[in-house]
Design a protein around this motif. Structure first.
Motif: not given
Length: 86
Positions: A16, A65, A68-69, A71-73, A75, A77-80
């Protein structure tokens, strides 16, 4: 550091709030390497041509993917999880 995929003894993780450029950490049999999303090794080595080739093949299948992961990290957010190479 969350594990996002695992295949053929290779573990893929992403931190993260990580620094640029976008990348992930791969580990195989005690060896570690940082890969960008184009398959370049930024640091370290998996010390196995086969493991390195498999990671690069996995990147080819999951580039969107990974973006996207990342960007989530960034932010917080939980990483898929991303499907393993089969």
């Amino acid at each position: 550091m969350p594990e996002i995929s695992r295949f053929f003894g290779i573990i893929i993780r992403m931190f993260y709030d990580e620094h640029n450029p976008p990348h992930f950490h791969a580990e195989y049999s005690g060896s570690k390497a940082l890969f960008d999303f184009r398959g370049n090794i930024l640091k370290g080595s998996l010390e196995s041509r086969t493991a390195t080739r498999l990671v690069r093949e996995w990147i080819d299948f999951h580039a969107a993917e990974l973006d996207a992961a990342w960007k989530m990290a960034r932010d917080g957010k939980k990483i898929m999880e991303i499907d393993p190479l089969r």
